[in-house]
Design a protein around this motif. Sequence first.
Motif, mmCIF file in Angstrom:
data_model
loop_
_atom_site.group_PDB
_atom_site.id
_atom_site.type_symbol
_atom_site.label_atom_id
_atom_site.label_comp_id
_atom_site.label_asym_id
_atom_site.label_seq_id
_atom_site.Cartn_x
_atom_site.Cartn_y
_atom_site.Cartn_z
ATOM 1 N N LEU A 26 0.852 -1.167 0.000
ATOM 2 C CA LEU A 26 0.000 0.000 0.000
ATOM 3 C C LEU A 26 0.896 1.227 0.000
ATOM 4 O O LEU A 26 1.798 1.341 0.814
ATOM 5 C CB LEU A 26 -0.891 0.015 1.243
ATOM 6 N N HIS A 27 0.692 2.104 -0.951
ATOM 7 C CA HIS A 27 1.478 3.328 -1.054
ATOM 8 C C HIS A 27 0.637 4.493 -0.570
ATOM 9 O O HIS A 27 -0.464 4.715 -1.077
ATOM 10 C CB HIS A 27 1.914 3.571 -2.505
ATOM 11 N N LEU A 28 1.148 5.186 0.417
ATOM 12 C CA LEU A 28 0.453 6.340 0.962
ATOM 13 C C LEU A 28 1.231 7.600 0.633
ATOM 14 O O LEU A 28 2.449 7.583 0.547
ATOM 15 C CB LEU A 28 0.329 6.243 2.488
ATOM 16 N N GLY A 29 0.520 8.674 0.519
ATOM 17 C CA GLY A 29 1.176 9.954 0.290
ATOM 18 C C GLY A 29 0.293 11.081 0.769
ATOM 19 O O GLY A 29 -0.917 10.919 0.910
ATOM 20 N N CYS A 30 0.901 12.172 1.066
ATOM 21 C CA CYS A 30 0.152 13.364 1.449
ATOM 22 C C CYS A 30 1.076 14.559 1.260
ATOM 23 O O CYS A 30 2.290 14.408 1.106
ATOM 24 C CB CYS A 30 -0.378 13.264 2.865
ATOM 25 N N PRO A 31 0.539 15.748 1.267
ATOM 26 C CA PRO A 31 1.366 16.935 1.101
ATOM 27 C C PRO A 31 2.435 17.023 2.193
ATOM 28 O O PRO A 31 2.234 16.573 3.321
ATOM 29 C CB PRO A 31 0.375 18.098 1.235
ATOM 30 N N ASP A 32 3.559 17.569 1.845
ATOM 31 C CA ASP A 32 4.662 17.707 2.797
ATOM 32 C C ASP A 32 4.239 18.427 4.074
ATOM 33 O O ASP A 32 4.758 18.132 5.154
ATOM 34 C CB ASP A 32 5.833 18.463 2.170
ATOM 35 N N SER A 37 3.142 14.981 10.615
ATOM 36 C CA SER A 37 2.136 14.857 11.673
ATOM 37 C C SER A 37 1.076 13.810 11.371
ATOM 38 O O SER A 37 0.528 13.212 12.290
ATOM 39 C CB SER A 37 1.470 16.212 11.926
ATOM 40 N N VAL A 38 0.799 13.552 10.114
ATOM 41 C CA VAL A 38 -0.310 12.663 9.762
ATOM 42 C C VAL A 38 0.151 11.247 9.429
ATOM 43 O O VAL A 38 -0.407 10.273 9.950
ATOM 44 C CB VAL A 38 -1.113 13.246 8.576
ATOM 45 N N VAL A 43 0.121 5.211 9.580
ATOM 46 C CA VAL A 43 0.898 3.970 9.453
ATOM 47 C C VAL A 43 0.746 3.123 10.711
ATOM 48 O O VAL A 43 0.533 1.906 10.632
ATOM 49 C CB VAL A 43 2.377 4.287 9.158
ATOM 50 N N ALA A 44 0.830 3.743 11.875
ATOM 51 C CA ALA A 44 0.679 3.000 13.129
ATOM 52 C C ALA A 44 -0.714 2.383 13.239
ATOM 53 O O ALA A 44 -0.852 1.222 13.653
ATOM 54 C CB ALA A 44 0.949 3.925 14.314
ATOM 55 N N ASP A 54 2.292 -4.311 4.063
ATOM 56 C CA ASP A 54 3.605 -3.796 3.673
ATOM 57 C C ASP A 54 3.418 -2.388 3.139
ATOM 58 O O ASP A 54 2.861 -2.198 2.066
ATOM 59 C CB ASP A 54 4.228 -4.707 2.620
ATOM 60 N N LEU A 55 3.854 -1.418 3.911
ATOM 61 C CA LEU A 55 3.730 -0.022 3.486
ATOM 62 C C LEU A 55 5.043 0.488 2.943
ATOM 63 O O LEU A 55 6.084 0.184 3.429
ATOM 64 C CB LEU A 55 3.304 0.873 4.655
#
Length: 55
Positions: A26-32, A37-38, A43-44, A54-55
């Motif tokens: 699983l690929h996660l992303g968010c703005p820098d 903080s997020v 992930v936890a 598997d991240l």
Amino acid sequence: MYAKQLLQLHDETVTTIKQTQIGTQLHLGCPDDYAESVLPRIVALLHGHIKQLDL
């Protein structure tokens, strides 16, 4: 109104993920601006519910 919709989507997503056999990445992303903080909390939470993820 939107908060209730987001919580409902969250609950549906968690239910679906728990019921699915996960054998992929699983690929996660968010703005820098939010990454520090997020993402660690997300992930936890994911690893708390899906040990084999598997991240």
